[in-house]
Design a protein around this motif. Structure first.
Motif, PDB file in Angstrom:
ATOM      1  N   LEU A 160     -19.913  47.298 -24.945  1.00 45.08           N
ATOM      2  CA  LEU A 160     -21.337  46.980 -26.042  1.00 45.08           C
ATOM      3  C   LEU A 160     -21.999  48.300 -26.517  1.00 45.08           C
ATOM      4  CD1 LEU A 160     -22.808  43.733 -24.698  1.00 45.08           C
ATOM      5  CD2 LEU A 160     -21.427  43.918 -26.604  1.00 45.08           C
ATOM      6  N   ALA A 161     -22.068  49.065 -25.412  1.00 39.05           N
ATOM      7  CA  ALA A 161     -23.108  50.208 -25.525  1.00 39.05           C
ATOM      8  C   ALA A 161     -22.295  51.334 -26.785  1.00 39.05           C
ATOM      9  CB  ALA A 161     -23.494  51.044 -24.226  1.00 39.05           C
ATOM     10  N   GLY A 213     -22.794  50.320 -30.114  1.00 42.23           N
ATOM     11  CA  GLY A 213     -24.190  50.629 -30.584  1.00 42.23           C
ATOM     12  C   GLY A 213     -24.465  49.886 -31.760  1.00 42.23           C
ATOM     13  N   LEU A 219     -23.926  46.319 -33.053  1.00 44.78           N
ATOM     14  CA  LEU A 219     -24.749  45.122 -33.086  1.00 44.78           C
ATOM     15  C   LEU A 219     -24.729  44.337 -34.314  1.00 44.78           C
ATOM     16  CD1 LEU A 219     -27.335  44.020 -31.269  1.00 44.78           C
ATOM     17  CD2 LEU A 219     -28.522  45.787 -32.365  1.00 44.78           C
ATOM     18  N   VAL A 247     -23.134  35.727 -34.032  1.00 38.66           N
ATOM     19  CA  VAL A 247     -24.201  34.777 -33.459  1.00 38.66           C
ATOM     20  C   VAL A 247     -24.847  34.145 -34.407  1.00 38.66           C
ATOM     21  CG1 VAL A 247     -26.326  34.690 -31.998  1.00 38.66           C
ATOM     22  CG2 VAL A 247     -24.621  36.394 -31.429  1.00 38.66           C
ATOM     23  N   ILE A 295     -22.616  35.005 -23.737  1.00 38.29           N
ATOM     24  CA  ILE A 295     -23.263  36.262 -24.459  1.00 38.29           C
ATOM     25  C   ILE A 295     -24.247  36.411 -23.303  1.00 38.29           C
ATOM     26  CG2 ILE A 295     -24.296  37.353 -26.101  1.00 38.29           C
ATOM     27  CD1 ILE A 295     -23.242  35.192 -27.918  1.00 38.29           C
ATOM     28  N   THR A 297     -24.356  39.998 -21.398  1.00 42.77           N
ATOM     29  CA  THR A 297     -25.135  41.070 -21.675  1.00 42.77           C
ATOM     30  C   THR A 297     -26.137  41.199 -20.341  1.00 42.77           C
ATOM     31  OG1 THR A 297     -26.666  39.419 -22.689  1.00 42.77           O
ATOM     32  CG2 THR A 297     -25.403  40.930 -24.112  1.00 42.77           C
ATOM     33  N   LEU A 355     -27.725  38.956 -19.063  1.00 40.44           N
ATOM     34  CA  LEU A 355     -29.332  38.135 -19.101  1.00 40.44           C
ATOM     35  C   LEU A 355     -29.066  37.125 -18.051  1.00 40.44           C
ATOM     36  CD1 LEU A 355     -31.738  37.567 -20.787  1.00 40.44           C
ATOM     37  CD2 LEU A 355     -30.228  35.727 -22.035  1.00 40.44           C
ATOM     38  N   PHE A 387     -30.277  30.803 -28.542  1.00 35.36           N
ATOM     39  CA  PHE A 387     -29.754  32.184 -29.343  1.00 35.36           C
ATOM     40  C   PHE A 387     -30.913  33.104 -29.463  1.00 35.36           C
ATOM     41  CE2 PHE A 387     -27.181  28.506 -31.197  1.00 35.36           C
ATOM     42  CZ  PHE A 387     -26.041  29.206 -30.854  1.00 35.36           C
ATOM     43  N   LEU A 395     -32.955  34.307 -27.342  1.00 35.43           N
ATOM     44  CA  LEU A 395     -32.607  35.039 -26.240  1.00 35.43           C
ATOM     45  C   LEU A 395     -31.318  36.084 -25.961  1.00 35.43           C
ATOM     46  CD1 LEU A 395     -33.864  32.714 -23.069  1.00 35.43           C
ATOM     47  CD2 LEU A 395     -34.762  34.866 -23.887  1.00 35.43           C
ATOM     48  N   VAL A 396     -30.392  35.388 -26.328  1.00 37.45           N
ATOM     49  CA  VAL A 396     -29.190  36.056 -26.615  1.00 37.45           C
ATOM     50  C   VAL A 396     -28.974  37.210 -27.686  1.00 37.45           C
ATOM     51  CG1 VAL A 396     -26.755  35.827 -27.641  1.00 37.45           C
ATOM     52  CG2 VAL A 396     -27.562  34.417 -25.564  1.00 37.45           C
ATOM     53  N   LEU A 397     -29.767  36.922 -28.679  1.00 40.91           N
ATOM     54  CA  LEU A 397     -29.784  38.068 -29.829  1.00 40.91           C
ATOM     55  C   LEU A 397     -30.652  39.281 -29.055  1.00 40.91           C
ATOM     56  CD1 LEU A 397     -30.250  36.132 -32.956  1.00 40.91           C
ATOM     57  CD2 LEU A 397     -28.408  37.572 -32.464  1.00 40.91           C
ATOM     58  N   SER A 425     -30.886  39.831 -26.060  1.00 40.27           N
ATOM     59  CA  SER A 425     -30.278  40.606 -24.869  1.00 40.27           C
ATOM     60  C   SER A 425     -29.203  41.605 -25.379  1.00 40.27           C
ATOM     61  CB  SER A 425     -29.641  39.884 -23.831  1.00 40.27           C
ATOM     62  OG  SER A 425     -28.794  38.937 -24.183  1.00 40.27           O
ATOM     63  N   LEU A 426     -28.452  41.219 -26.595  1.00 42.25           N
ATOM     64  CA  LEU A 426     -27.649  41.855 -27.079  1.00 42.25           C
ATOM     65  C   LEU A 426     -28.252  43.294 -27.885  1.00 42.25           C
ATOM     66  CD1 LEU A 426     -25.281  39.331 -29.129  1.00 42.25           C
ATOM     67  CD2 LEU A 426     -24.466  40.978 -27.552  1.00 42.25           C
ATOM     68  N   THR A 427     -29.160  43.163 -28.427  1.00 41.26           N
ATOM     69  CA  THR A 427     -30.221  44.319 -28.903  1.00 41.26           C
ATOM     70  C   THR A 427     -30.495  45.050 -27.984  1.00 41.26           C
ATOM     71  OG1 THR A 427     -30.937  42.699 -30.577  1.00 41.26           O
ATOM     72  CG2 THR A 427     -32.048  44.849 -30.318  1.00 41.26           C
ATOM     73  N   VAL A 469     -28.995  45.568 -25.068  1.00 40.79           N
ATOM     74  CA  VAL A 469     -27.951  46.526 -24.461  1.00 40.79           C
ATOM     75  C   VAL A 469     -27.314  47.401 -25.575  1.00 40.79           C
ATOM     76  CG1 VAL A 469     -25.480  45.970 -23.855  1.00 40.79           C
ATOM     77  CG2 VAL A 469     -27.286  44.738 -22.808  1.00 40.79           C
ATOM     78  N   GLN A 470     -27.188  47.113 -26.700  1.00 36.51           N
ATOM     79  CA  GLN A 470     -26.466  47.703 -27.723  1.00 36.51           C
ATOM     80  C   GLN A 470     -27.610  48.950 -28.353  1.00 36.51           C
ATOM     81  OE1 GLN A 470     -23.988  44.512 -29.819  1.00 36.51           O
ATOM     82  NE2 GLN A 470     -22.858  46.567 -29.612  1.00 36.51           N
ATOM     83  N   PHE A 471     -28.807  48.572 -28.383  1.00 33.62           N
ATOM     84  CA  PHE A 471     -29.601  49.513 -28.955  1.00 33.62           C
ATOM     85  C   PHE A 471     -30.476  50.400 -28.054  1.00 33.62           C
ATOM     86  CE2 PHE A 471     -33.294  51.051 -31.632  1.00 33.62           C
ATOM     87  CZ  PHE A 471     -32.315  51.496 -32.414  1.00 33.62           C
ATOM     88  N   GLN A 478     -30.529  50.273 -24.493  1.00 36.78           N
ATOM     89  CA  GLN A 478     -29.937  50.577 -23.367  1.00 36.78           C
ATOM     90  C   GLN A 478     -28.720  51.514 -23.557  1.00 36.78           C
ATOM     91  OE1 GLN A 478     -28.646  47.510 -20.775  1.00 36.78           O
ATOM     92  NE2 GLN A 478     -29.229  48.644 -18.767  1.00 36.78           N
TER      93      GLN A 478
END
Lengths: 473, 480
Positions: free
Chosen positions: A315-316, A319, A351, A358, A399, A403, A405, B16, B18-20, B22-24, B26-28, B30
């Motif tokens: 995932l990282a 970006g 992302l 999603v 998901i 991630t 969570l 959803f 929460l998931v968005l 955590s994606l943000t 991780v991908q942005f 972190q």
């Protein structure tokens, strides 16, 4: 019961346009995945494009003639998700093949499953016509569910990676639990819509909480037992959460009682606590969630955190804008094409791409809930709401797990992960939601009845077949 | 029921959200941290899966990626590995890469922002991304000649520059190694080879000795003293400076001597021309004591001391010490004590004098071309600074020509060409000295500047390996 006003327009043309768009996205993704690595217009390209195109249009035509007021957005979304999934599975095949020439590709099989799943959805649409018929099968559904859930424990069952949720069906493996999700939803919708008043009115009231009678707790106890049973005997935490979530939301919708949700949460709390104490695999999952980056946890076998950590690296690496399809290394993550497909998509589409995916789920779930709001029968409301909520819960568990969570559990991403049973079950769910949305959006006929049984007119002036036990409220 | 359905919808939307989120995260937020994680082998796989661009000398690849059939798609191969090892460095799976492979990595791998457009085109056309190639300023014949002029087993470096442009025509050091040994895809073999190479005396696989090792310059540093003297205005060609056989310091035992066997002993005072010609120590020590530490330091800085450079490989800073006592300053002024230079630094001093006092930035890269051969970048000659005035440069040139014509560097004479030069011998240990030559030619229109250092040799061998080598290099450049 219904207070949503819908405009009586069929919107099938909009569906057709959106379907073309969805096909363009799905086939375009498949093209980009294959390009530069093989003949871009090879066998797989055509089989994916034709299967999605022909089967998608087939469903569209069925809806045009048999359920013309069905929600126009659901089909295109599902075709797009299915197609993107196929593209990613194919792309991962190509990577695997470069490392191991003997690797047998997964994608062609998944295309076959896609055809089977959409075909089954088509049959369901044609045969069923009206979802309320299913209400007749309330208790049969319970028995079918029990059989499906017990099948993997029979000699037919297979144990893969510690979970015993598969059965062998000649040409491959099948997860009966995926279908049990639907039959259990049907049972609960039927049971709760019939006994709802009884459950609501009987029982003691303690303070603000209206406690249910003990005998009315039976279905909830059954649900709890099924979930815990799946966890203990099949060692499948994901399905267990999914079943329980399904029951919880349906009981809540049927009763509007927060007390039931609280009781349910208490019960699941006990279940999780017991599972943590008793089962090492659940405890390991928990540990590798909290301490994912500890060296001793990372390399531990079994139950190490390498999979989730590699997924996070993927995932990282993607970006914000992603590496581009075929340009990343999602193949470094184990189960990239099934449990971890969101990590693969996040890496290559970024992302932006994964948020778009999603959002497709968000719209899909919202449309399903809208069908639940719109339809007039309690059974349909419960079924549509329960099934839609299941999709949302499944996305959250998958998901959220990827991630970090929540702890990672092995669940498929609806419509995208490699795996036939999940795909089949989800397409059947879509067929049911489409049928429910049709009853929700169909305008009440005005003018002279076309039906030849004028005496069979139901409440709201809608023609109902005599044989249907269903009564609209 | 509908109210409960709406609540269920709200819960679903909450999940959803929460998931968005955590994606943000991780991908942005972190992403950088995760990308830098030690366990993350992705970058490595990505780099090694890409066709890395070649490093070229005169159109011929000295480093290139060829297809390989293991888990990585490509294998880095070095042609003429020993000749170019210190320039290319290595591109290794388990050791981090060095020299050009490290400094130009973004260009070679195609991830540089200057190649963005190229990448976008490739993404949509499906062609595998390929790195850009880097062409060097090196002349392969001069490089080979310089390489042959350092005997095997001798530690030493040679740098040949074009004074007018700063282009590096040759840069070699010995001992050298084969970077192919470190570029395989088997990490245990790499570790074994690296361990074996580290046993070799005088060899460091991590550095380029011509730019990253500091050695005592000895008498070649007197060029800096002479420049400081002229620039100060207190000295000119006529100035007579005391030239005692040894410079004594009141109150202490130490005395700085002139070279015993040289011609210095013939005069008790010397002008600068003679002092350079015979490389007398005491006059220069005297100048430094007169002008003071800061004046020498300032002149050294004007020649580039104290400054790191990226050519684009790293050039470490040469140094002239500070806070010196009298004897220390005297020693430092004749290139001993803590005066330390890179071989390239002395070539830069010579080329600044050659180029009318204007110092050009040394340049190793001639051009950068994308995989489709489109020119991405070609570095233009760059002026670093005015090191000395034109008059000072001319005066120093005349004196350096005199050194070659009549002084210590007669072996560097080239028939028909006025060669300017200066030799040096720095006493570094009981076993040997550093022998130096630095100079340029032709004096009236310099085409080539040379810096040669042979480390830890006896005096006759040092003389053999410096001035005569300079002669051959100058001839080779002028005849190409």
């Amino acid at each position: 019961m219904s207070d949503v006003l819908t405009v009586p327009r069929s919107r099938r043309t909009i569906e057709f346009v959106l379907l073309l768009l969805a096909l363009a996205v799905a086939i375009g993704a498949n093209y980009l995945a294959g390009i530069g690595r093989e003949d871009a217009f090879g066998d797989y390209f055509w089989s994916q494009a034709l299967t999605l195109g022909v089967m998608g249009l087939f469903i569209h035509l069925i809806l045009r003639f048999r359920a013309k007021y069905a929600d126009p957005v659901i089909l295109p979304i599902v075709v797009a998700l299915n197609g993107i999934g196929l593209a990613m599975i194919h792309r991962l095949d190509l990577s695997a093949a470069t490392v191991n020439p003997d690797f047998s590709p997964v994608a062609p099989q998944q295309v076959l499953w896609t055809a089977v799943a959409i075909g089954a959805a088509a049959i369901l649409l044609i045969v069923l016509r009206d979802h309320r018929i299913l209400r007749r099968f309330t208790y049969i559904s319970l028995i079918v569910s029990a059989v499906l859930l017990l099948l993997p424990l029979t000699p037919l069952g297979l144990e893969i990676n510690g979970a015993r949720i598969w059965i062998s069906v000649g040409f491959g493996t099948f997860q009966p639990g995926e279908i049990a999700k639907i039959t259990l939803a049907i049972f609960f919708a039927g049971y709760l819509s019939t006994n709802r008043d009884l459950i609501l009115l009987a029982g003691k009231k303690i303070g603000p909480l209206q406690l249910p009678r003990f005998r009315d707790l039976a279905p909830m106890a059954a649900a709890w037992l099924v979930s815990i049973g799946v966890l203990i005997f099949q060692r499948d935490l994901g399905s267990s959460i999914l079943f329980f979530g399904l029951f919880m939301v349906m009981i809540y919708v049927a009763t509007s009682r927060v007390s039931w949700v609280l009781i349910g949460l208490a019960m699941i709390g006990v279940g999780v606590f017991v599972a943590l104490e008793l089962f090492s695999h659940v405890a390991l999952r928990f540990d590798s969630w909290i301490n994912a980056f500890a060296p001793e946890v990372y390399d531990r076998a079994p139950g190490g955190s390498a999979q989730v950590v590699q997924g996070l690296f993927g995932l990282a690496n993607g970006g914000l804008i992603g590496t581009g399809l075929g340009e990343g290394r999602p193949d470094l993550v184990t189960y990239a094409n099934s449990d971890m497909i969101i990590a693969a998509l996040g890496e290559e589409l970024g992302l932006i791409g994964v948020v778009a995916i999603v959002m497709l789920y968000v719209i899909l779930v919202s449309r399903g809930i809208r069908a639940a709001l719109g339809t007039k029968d309690g059974f349909g409301k419960l079924l549509a709401c329960g099934l839609s909520f299941t999709i949302a819960l499944q996305c959250f568990v998958v998901i959220g797990g990827i991630t970090r969570l929540i702890p990672l559990t092995g669940l498929t991403t609806p419509f995208m992960s490699a795996g036939g049973s999940s795909l089949l079950a989800n397409w059947l769910i879509v067929a049911l939601i489409l049928l429910i949305s049709e009853t929700a959006r169909r305008p009440a006929p005005s003018g002279p009845m076309k039906d030849s049984f004028p005496e069979a007119v139901g409440v709201n002036g809608r023609p109902v077949k005599r044989t249907t036990k269903e009564g609209t409220r | 029921m509908n109210q409960a359905i709406r609540s269920a919808w709200a819960v679903a939307m909450g999940m959803f959200a929460l998931v968005l989120g955590s994606l943000t995260y991780v991908q942005f937020f972190q992403a950088q941290e995760l990308n830098d994680n030690d366990w993350n082998s992705r970058q490595l796989y990505q780099d090694f899966g890409r066709q890395r661009g070649a490093i070229l000398v005169d159109g011929r690849a000295i480093a290139e990626s060829v297809p390989s059939d293991d888990q990585f798609k490509f294998q880095r191969v070095y042609n003429e590995p020993e000749l170019y090892a210190h320039l290319t460095g290595y591109y290794s799976l388990s050791l981090s890469s060095t020299q050009l492979e490290a400094e130009e990595s973004e260009i070679l791998s195609g991830t540089s922002s200057s190649l963005f457009y190229d990448r976008v085109v490739r993404l949509f056309s499906g062609v595998d991304s390929e790195g850009a190639s880097v062409e060097l300023t090196i002349d392969p014949e001069i490089q080979q000649l310089a390489y042959d002029l350092i005997p095997d087993g001798q530690r030493g470096s040679i740098v040949v520059l074009e004074p007018g442009t700063g282009n590096i025509l040759a840069m070699v050091s010995k001992p050298t190694y084969d970077p192919n040994l470190l570029s395989g895809h088997d990490t245990s073999v790499i570790a074994e080879n690296a361990a074996a190479l580290s046993e070799q005396p005088g060899l460091s696989i991590y550095t380029n000795p011509a730019t990253e090792s500091l050695v005592s310059p000895g008498s070649v540093f007197k060029l800096v003293d002479a420049a400081a003297a002229l620039e100060s205005g207190q000295y000119d060609a006529e100035s007579q400076i005391p030239n005692p056989p040894a410079l004594e310091f009141p109150g202490i035992e130490y005395a700085l001597p002139n070279f015993v066997t040289g011609g210095c002993a013939s005069r008790t005072t010397a002008d600068l021309e003679f002092a350079l010609e015979q490389s007398c120590n005491t006059p220069f020590a005297q100048i430094a004591l007169d002008l003071g530490e800061e004046a020498i330091q300032e002149q050294a800085a004007k020649f580039g001391f104290g400054e790191e450079l990226a050519i684009p490989t790293r050039v470490i800073a040469s140094s002239f010490p500070s806070d010196l006592t009298g004897p220390e300053l005297a020693q430092s002024a004749v290139g001993q004590f803590d005066t330390l230079v890179t071989p390239l630094q002395m070539a830069m001093v010579a080329s600044a004098i050659a180029n009318d006092g204007q110092q050009m930035k040394p340049q190793l890269i001639k051009s950068i071309r994308a995989a489709d051969l489109e020119l991405i970048e070609s570095p233009q000659p760059e002026v670093l600074r005015q090191s000395v005035s034109r008059e000072t440069a001319d005066q120093l040139t005349d004196w350096m020509v005199n050194v070659v014509d009549n002084g210590t560097a007669t072996a560097a004479q080239v028939p028909g060409v006025r060669v300017a030069g200066k030799t040096g011998t720095a006493e570094v240990s009981v076993t040997g000295d550093n022998a130096w030559f630095t100079g340029f030619a032709p004096a009236e229109d310099p085409q080539v500047a040379v810096s040669i250092v042979m480390e830890n040799v006896d005096i006759p061998t040092g003389q053999q390996l410096t001035s005569p080598s300079a002669k051959r290099l100058i001839e080779a450049v002028l005849n190409r």
